[in-house]
Motif scaffolding. Structure first.
Motif, short mmCIF file in Angstrom:
data_model
loop_
_atom_site.label_atom_id
_atom_site.label_comp_id
_atom_site.label_asym_id
_atom_site.label_seq_id
_atom_site.Cartn_x
_atom_site.Cartn_y
_atom_site.Cartn_z
N ALA A 53 0.85 -1.20 0.00
CA ALA A 53 0.00 0.00 0.00
C ALA A 53 0.88 1.24 0.00
CB ALA A 53 -0.91 0.00 1.21
N LYS A 54 0.40 2.27 -0.66
CA LYS A 54 1.12 3.53 -0.72
C LYS A 54 0.90 4.30 0.59
CE LYS A 54 0.64 3.85 -5.70
NZ LYS A 54 -0.10 2.64 -5.94
N PRO A 55 1.81 5.21 0.95
CA PRO A 55 1.66 5.97 2.19
C PRO A 55 0.36 6.76 2.25
CG PRO A 55 3.88 6.22 1.35
CD PRO A 55 3.10 5.47 0.31
N LEU A 56 -0.08 7.34 1.14
CA LEU A 56 -1.32 8.11 1.14
C LEU A 56 -2.51 7.20 1.40
CD1 LEU A 56 -2.78 10.78 0.79
CD2 LEU A 56 -2.85 10.34 -1.68
N GLU A 57 -2.49 6.01 0.80
CA GLU A 57 -3.57 5.06 1.04
C GLU A 57 -3.60 4.64 2.51
OE1 GLU A 57 -2.90 1.87 -1.66
OE2 GLU A 57 -3.57 3.01 -3.39
N ASP A 58 -2.41 4.43 3.10
CA ASP A 58 -2.35 4.09 4.52
C ASP A 58 -2.90 5.22 5.37
OD1 ASP A 58 -1.22 1.65 3.93
OD2 ASP A 58 0.84 2.33 4.31
N PHE A 59 -2.55 6.45 5.02
CA PHE A 59 -3.01 7.62 5.76
C PHE A 59 -4.53 7.73 5.72
CE2 PHE A 59 -3.96 12.24 5.80
CZ PHE A 59 -3.54 12.51 7.10
N VAL A 60 -5.11 7.59 4.52
CA VAL A 60 -6.56 7.68 4.38
C VAL A 60 -7.24 6.54 5.11
CG1 VAL A 60 -8.45 7.57 2.70
CG2 VAL A 60 -6.44 8.99 2.23
N ARG A 61 -6.68 5.35 4.99
CA ARG A 61 -7.25 4.18 5.68
C ARG A 61 -7.23 4.39 7.19
NH1 ARG A 61 -3.99 0.28 3.80
NH2 ARG A 61 -5.16 0.18 1.88
N ASP A 62 -6.14 4.93 7.73
CA ASP A 62 -6.06 5.20 9.17
C ASP A 62 -7.09 6.23 9.61
OD1 ASP A 62 -4.01 3.38 9.39
OD2 ASP A 62 -2.41 4.90 9.44
N ILE A 63 -7.26 7.29 8.81
CA ILE A 63 -8.23 8.33 9.15
C ILE A 63 -9.64 7.74 9.15
CG2 ILE A 63 -9.35 10.43 8.30
CD1 ILE A 63 -6.62 11.44 7.53
#
Length: 92
Positions: free
Chosen positions: A7-17
């Motif tokens: 997973a890309k960092p942005l995808e991880d960030f959105v998933r965490d939010i």
């Protein structure tokens, strides 16, 4: 996206939010409804032009240094890729 692709960092960030929002919604539904109401009211009260112009100005302000950095990195890659064959041919 395949399961093998990380997973890309942005995808991880959105998933965490989204996960945190879901946890907050389940734990404190009244607070989540109040926050959603407040954000909706804020968007309704603020002029749409102010919201769009602020977002556009912020994006363009961040875009200039990002493009400059990208250009410098690409120029460095080009210079390094052109200098490598010369180094190999001088040793032969």
């Amino acid at each position: 996206m395949s399961p093998d692709t990380p997973a890309k960092p942005l995808e991880d960030f959105v998933r965490d939010i989204l996960h945190e929002a879901e946890v907050t919604l389940r734990r404190e539904p009244a607070k989540a409804v109040a926050m959603a109401f407040g954000i909706g009211l804020l968007f309704h009260v603020l002029p749409k032009r102010l919201i769009v112009s602020t977002a556009t100005t912020t994006a363009l302000t961040l875009l200039k240094p990002a493009l400059l950095t990208f250009g410098i990195v690409k120029a460095a890659e080009l210079v390094l890729s052109q200098s490598k064959p010369e180094a190999h041919s001088s040793h032969e």
